[in-house]
Design a protein around this motif. Sequence first.
Motif, short mmCIF file in Angstrom:
data_model
loop_
_atom_site.label_atom_id
_atom_site.label_comp_id
_atom_site.label_asym_id
_atom_site.label_seq_id
_atom_site.Cartn_x
_atom_site.Cartn_y
_atom_site.Cartn_z
N GLN A 58 -15.54 9.44 -11.40
CA GLN A 58 -15.78 10.70 -12.11
C GLN A 58 -16.90 10.42 -13.12
O GLN A 58 -16.64 10.02 -14.24
CB GLN A 58 -14.50 11.17 -12.81
CG GLN A 58 -14.62 12.45 -13.60
CD GLN A 58 -14.70 13.68 -12.71
OE1 GLN A 58 -14.16 13.72 -11.62
NE2 GLN A 58 -15.38 14.69 -13.18
N LEU A 59 -18.15 10.62 -12.70
CA LEU A 59 -19.29 10.32 -13.57
C LEU A 59 -19.27 11.16 -14.84
O LEU A 59 -19.80 10.75 -15.86
CB LEU A 59 -20.60 10.55 -12.84
CG LEU A 59 -20.98 9.52 -11.79
CD1 LEU A 59 -22.25 9.95 -11.08
CD2 LEU A 59 -21.15 8.15 -12.39
N THR A 60 -18.69 12.33 -14.79
CA THR A 60 -18.73 13.21 -15.95
C THR A 60 -17.81 12.74 -17.08
O THR A 60 -17.76 13.38 -18.12
CB THR A 60 -18.39 14.66 -15.54
OG1 THR A 60 -17.15 14.67 -14.84
CG2 THR A 60 -19.49 15.24 -14.68
N GLN A 61 -17.12 11.62 -16.90
CA GLN A 61 -16.37 11.04 -18.01
C GLN A 61 -17.31 10.39 -19.02
O GLN A 61 -17.01 10.32 -20.20
CB GLN A 61 -15.36 10.01 -17.50
CG GLN A 61 -14.21 10.62 -16.76
CD GLN A 61 -13.25 9.56 -16.21
OE1 GLN A 61 -13.55 8.38 -16.19
NE2 GLN A 61 -12.10 10.02 -15.76
N SER A 62 -18.46 9.92 -18.55
CA SER A 62 -19.40 9.26 -19.45
C SER A 62 -20.71 10.03 -19.63
O SER A 62 -21.49 9.71 -20.51
CB SER A 62 -19.70 7.85 -18.94
OG SER A 62 -20.24 7.91 -17.64
N LEU A 63 -20.97 11.02 -18.80
CA LEU A 63 -22.20 11.83 -18.86
C LEU A 63 -21.83 13.30 -18.71
O LEU A 63 -20.83 13.63 -18.07
CB LEU A 63 -23.11 11.50 -17.67
CG LEU A 63 -23.95 10.25 -17.69
CD1 LEU A 63 -24.57 10.05 -16.31
CD2 LEU A 63 -25.03 10.32 -18.73
N HIS A 64 -22.65 14.16 -19.27
CA HIS A 64 -22.50 15.58 -18.96
C HIS A 64 -22.92 15.77 -17.51
O HIS A 64 -23.81 15.09 -17.02
CB HIS A 64 -23.38 16.43 -19.87
CG HIS A 64 -22.96 16.40 -21.30
ND1 HIS A 64 -21.80 17.01 -21.75
CD2 HIS A 64 -23.52 15.83 -22.39
CE1 HIS A 64 -21.67 16.81 -23.04
NE2 HIS A 64 -22.71 16.09 -23.46
N GLN A 65 -22.30 16.72 -16.83
CA GLN A 65 -22.60 16.94 -15.42
C GLN A 65 -24.09 17.19 -15.19
O GLN A 65 -24.70 16.63 -14.29
CB GLN A 65 -21.79 18.12 -14.87
CG GLN A 65 -22.06 18.36 -13.40
CD GLN A 65 -21.50 19.67 -12.90
OE1 GLN A 65 -21.59 20.68 -13.58
NE2 GLN A 65 -20.93 19.65 -11.70
N VAL A 66 -24.70 18.02 -16.01
CA VAL A 66 -26.12 18.34 -15.84
C VAL A 66 -26.97 17.08 -15.99
O VAL A 66 -27.92 16.86 -15.23
CB VAL A 66 -26.56 19.44 -16.84
CG1 VAL A 66 -28.06 19.64 -16.81
CG2 VAL A 66 -25.85 20.74 -16.54
#
Length: 183
Positions: free
Chosen positions: A89-97
């Motif tokens: 889940q990349l959005t745990q460390s980065l905003h999705q955009v």
Amino acid sequence: DDLRRFRHDYQNILYSLNSALATNNIAYAKRALSHLTHATQQNINVPTGIIGPLKNIQDPGIKAVVFNKISTALDKGINLKVEIADPIQLTQSLHQVDAIRIITILFDNAIRAALHSDQKQVDFSLYQNQAAQFIVIGNSTVQEAINLERLENLTHTVTRGKGHKLGWQNRRIIWPGNPGAAK
């Protein structure tokens, strides 16, 4: 979504083909079979070994972008290796955009560079450990080695003609640091 629509269309074409054959409408059956063959060639051209690992990308927006970039690379004749062994889940460390912008910038640059090389290879990997998440996109190049420091020190965006800009400066703004050290 594309595969779901294709499966739905495929079933409808099979029903109409079956009906045409049952009523001896050979001309219609030939057209339906031609359409079915054409649709199959267009939609089933991404090997499952390449798209299978995408199931581990937990964010649907990021998964869609990665699928799009993989499809683009394959359409351009690029050899691909994709590795996403575990759910991430990349959005745990980065905003999705931001994650999408980083992936698209790196993928677009990798595809462009690989197109000019003899090997035409792009490798994509996502993984994590307890301390960090990693986005790794590698590619074959014409040059034997590329000085990443030179890219990192760009103070402006490089124009690639017809208004197209190299996104490395944008990547640097979103994700500062050494690209070789912090993936």
